[in-house]
Enzyme design. Structure first.
Site, PDB file in Angstrom:
ATOM      1  N   ARG A  99       0.720  -1.125   0.166  1.00  0.00           N
ATOM      2  CA  ARG A  99       0.086   0.015   0.065  1.00  0.00           C
ATOM      3  C   ARG A  99       0.914   1.337   0.035  1.00  0.00           C
ATOM      4  NH1 ARG A  99      -2.296  -3.556  -1.365  1.00  0.00           N
ATOM      5  NH2 ARG A  99      -3.936  -4.561  -0.284  1.00  0.00           N
ATOM      6  N   SER A 148     -10.058   0.185   4.679  1.00  0.00           N
ATOM      7  CA  SER A 148      -9.219  -0.192   5.673  1.00  0.00           C
ATOM      8  C   SER A 148      -8.271   0.869   6.312  1.00  0.00           C
ATOM      9  CB  SER A 148      -8.262  -1.249   5.064  1.00  0.00           C
ATOM     10  OG  SER A 148      -8.981  -2.313   4.545  1.00  0.00           O
ATOM     11  N   GLU A 223      -3.355   3.497   7.161  1.00  0.00           N
ATOM     12  CA  GLU A 223      -3.338   3.166   5.497  1.00  0.00           C
ATOM     13  C   GLU A 223      -4.145   4.197   4.926  1.00  0.00           C
ATOM     14  OE1 GLU A 223      -4.427  -0.757   4.094  1.00  0.00           O
ATOM     15  OE2 GLU A 223      -5.362   0.616   2.293  1.00  0.00           O
TER      16      GLU A 223
HETATM   17  C1  LIG Z   1     -15.124   0.757   1.041  1.00  0.00           C
HETATM   18  C2  LIG Z   1     -13.748   0.859   0.729  1.00  0.00           C
HETATM   19  C3  LIG Z   1     -13.006  -0.230   0.613  1.00  0.00           C
HETATM   20  C4  LIG Z   1     -11.538  -0.581   0.076  1.00  0.00           C
HETATM   21  N1  LIG Z   1     -10.684  -1.301  -0.057  1.00  0.00           N
HETATM   22  C5  LIG Z   1      -9.726  -1.128  -0.773  1.00  0.00           C
HETATM   23  C6  LIG Z   1      -9.029  -2.344  -1.114  1.00  0.00           C
HETATM   24  O1  LIG Z   1      -9.522  -3.736  -0.921  1.00  0.00           O
HETATM   25  N2  LIG Z   1      -7.626  -2.345  -1.318  1.00  0.00           N
HETATM   26  C7  LIG Z   1      -7.030  -1.260  -1.294  1.00  0.00           C
HETATM   27  O2  LIG Z   1      -5.895  -1.186  -1.943  1.00  0.00           O
HETATM   28  N3  LIG Z   1      -7.738   0.040  -1.086  1.00  0.00           N
HETATM   29  C8  LIG Z   1      -8.835  -0.222  -0.522  1.00  0.00           C
HETATM   30  N4  LIG Z   1      -9.829   0.872  -0.275  1.00  0.00           N
HETATM   31  C9  LIG Z   1      -8.935   2.395  -0.440  1.00  0.00           C
HETATM   32  C10 LIG Z   1      -9.035   2.997  -1.629  1.00  0.00           C
HETATM   33  O3  LIG Z   1      -9.871   2.776  -2.412  1.00  0.00           O
HETATM   34  C11 LIG Z   1      -7.802   2.917  -2.547  1.00  0.00           C
HETATM   35  O4  LIG Z   1      -6.711   3.487  -1.678  1.00  0.00           O
HETATM   36  C12 LIG Z   1      -7.849   3.577  -3.714  1.00  0.00           C
HETATM   37  O5  LIG Z   1      -6.562   3.204  -4.686  1.00  0.00           O
HETATM   38  C13 LIG Z   1      -7.814   5.196  -3.847  1.00  0.00           C
HETATM   39  O6  LIG Z   1      -8.199   5.468  -4.944  1.00  0.00           O
HETATM   40  P1  LIG Z   1      -8.702   7.030  -5.372  1.00  0.00           P
HETATM   41  O7  LIG Z   1      -8.761   7.362  -6.530  1.00  0.00           O
HETATM   42  O8  LIG Z   1     -10.049   7.249  -4.502  1.00  0.00           O
HETATM   43  O9  LIG Z   1      -7.532   7.994  -4.432  1.00  0.00           O
HETATM   44  P2  LIG Z   1      -8.050   9.040  -3.358  1.00  0.00           P
HETATM   45  O10 LIG Z   1      -8.438   8.404  -2.109  1.00  0.00           O
HETATM   46  O11 LIG Z   1      -8.398  10.317  -3.959  1.00  0.00           O
HETATM   47  O12 LIG Z   1      -6.283   9.535  -3.110  1.00  0.00           O
HETATM   48  C14 LIG Z   1      -5.398   8.424  -2.569  1.00  0.00           C
HETATM   49  C15 LIG Z   1      -3.984   9.021  -2.522  1.00  0.00           C
HETATM   50  O13 LIG Z   1      -3.584   8.797  -4.051  1.00  0.00           O
HETATM   51  C16 LIG Z   1      -3.204  10.057  -4.489  1.00  0.00           C
HETATM   52  N5  LIG Z   1      -3.776   9.974  -5.833  1.00  0.00           N
HETATM   53  C17 LIG Z   1      -4.798   9.885  -6.440  1.00  0.00           C
HETATM   54  N6  LIG Z   1      -4.905  10.105  -7.723  1.00  0.00           N
HETATM   55  C18 LIG Z   1      -3.536  10.370  -7.906  1.00  0.00           C
HETATM   56  C19 LIG Z   1      -2.899  10.706  -9.285  1.00  0.00           C
HETATM   57  N7  LIG Z   1      -3.601  10.847 -10.194  1.00  0.00           N
HETATM   58  N8  LIG Z   1      -1.652  11.161  -9.301  1.00  0.00           N
HETATM   59  C20 LIG Z   1      -0.855  11.174  -8.084  1.00  0.00           C
HETATM   60  N9  LIG Z   1      -1.486  10.692  -6.786  1.00  0.00           N
HETATM   61  C21 LIG Z   1      -2.805  10.581  -7.075  1.00  0.00           C
HETATM   62  C22 LIG Z   1      -3.797  11.014  -3.523  1.00  0.00           C
HETATM   63  O14 LIG Z   1      -2.980  12.008  -3.538  1.00  0.00           O
HETATM   64  C23 LIG Z   1      -3.804  10.402  -2.330  1.00  0.00           C
HETATM   65  O15 LIG Z   1      -2.600  10.295  -1.669  1.00  0.00           O
HETATM   66  C24 LIG Z   1     -10.854   1.081   0.165  1.00  0.00           C
HETATM   67  C25 LIG Z   1     -11.495   2.380   0.442  1.00  0.00           C
HETATM   68  C26 LIG Z   1     -12.973   2.218   0.888  1.00  0.00           C
HETATM   69  C27 LIG Z   1     -13.621   3.422   0.975  1.00  0.00           C
END
Ligand SMILES: Cc1cc2nc3c(=O)[nH]c(=O)nc-3n(C[C@H](O)[C@H](O)[C@H](O)COP(=O)(O)OP(=O)(O)OC[C@H]3O[C@@H](n4cnc5c(N)ncnc54)[C@H](O)[C@@H]3O)c2cc1C
Length: 231
Positions: A99, A148, A223
């Protein structure tokens, strides 16, 4: 938010597939990428079906589920640095860990190329269905949560126990602070019961972290990335 916010719009959400190579814009939804890959008979991206978020977030977090992660399928990513330079980062340049992406602060990812393997679309669909069913059973996916809360600790330091097991062990399951609650269903998920403030959630999570450290000696790492400033 005090700072610069980038929002990647629709032109960054394109997905194209050639053979077993899947190219997706950073604004494409992980689930959408998984579905399109499945339809095209490309396996290996099934785990994205249940990860809420975009490919940009998946690159930045090395998103993964059920023993598979972005690191396993990424060929290369395109990013722009703070000087506006376009960079192509190979898998090794991303310095992925659990992660975590160590490619460097301030990069904005715009695109990713993944390598899957050929398989029968129906078999891939069936695996994705199983992933969703497993998730539905074990996680409060219909509640307001941030997913998580803690990364699972290094098994050699936690005696193989996952974050939820440590929280359970210290009696954290179901704990409430303000309107924030540690999920009864999966205690590494914190629920906003309606009116929880960020302070409620932080107090709940920090309380759990402290109890786990004091009673088991294991230090849990958030995380969830917290941004902004305390009120
Ligand atoms: C119900 C639920 C279940 C989840 N299950 C999982 C799981 O099974 N596995 C898992 O790994 N995660 C899980 N997550 C966490 C989350 O979904 C992941 O971390 C996901 O990859 C975040 O993507 P996002 O586009 O929403 O990024 P955001 O939450 O908007 O951002 C996350 C980080 O990535 C950075 N970021 C986003 N886009 C870019 C870009 N284009 N360039 C550079 N940096 C960027 C942001 O600055 C921030 O630091 C879960 C979340 C929820 C709410």
């Amino acid at each position: 938010v005090r700072g610069v916010v980038f929002r990647l719009g629709a032109p960054f959400a394109k997905i194209s597939i050639e053979g077993t190579r899947v190219v997706a814009g950073a604004a494409a939804l992980d689930a959408q990428v998984a579905r399109q890959a499945a339809r095209a008979g490309v396996a290996g991206l099934e785990f994205y079906r249940g990860v809420p978020g975009t490919i940009g977030g998946a690159l930045a977090m090395n998103a993964g589920a059920y023993d598979q992660e972005t690191k396993d399928i990424l060929v290369e990513a395109v990013a722009f640095d703070r000087d506006g330079r376009r960079r192509v980062l190979k898998n090794a340049d991303m310095k992925f860990a659990y992660r975590h992406c160590g490619a460097g602060e301030g990069l904005i990812f715009t695109e990713a190329a993944f390598k899957g393997r050929a398989d029968d679309p129906a078999a891939i669909e069936a695996r994705m269905k199983a992933i969703m069913e497993r998730r539905e059973k074990s996680q409060p996916i219909r509640e307001k949560t941030g997913g998580s809360t803690f990364a699972n600790p290094d098994p050699s330091k936690s005696g193989g126990r996952k974050a939820w097991q440590l929280i359970d062990e210290v009696g954290g399951r179901g704990r409430v602070v303000g309107d924030a609650q540690c999920s009864d269903q999966h205690c590494n998920f914190m629920i906003n019961r309606g009116k929880a403030t960020a302070a409620d959630i932080e107090a709940l999570v920090e309380g759990l972290r402290k109890d786990v450290l004091n009673r088991t000696g294991v230090e849990l790492r958030w995380e969830i990335r917290r941004i902004g400033e305390p009120a």
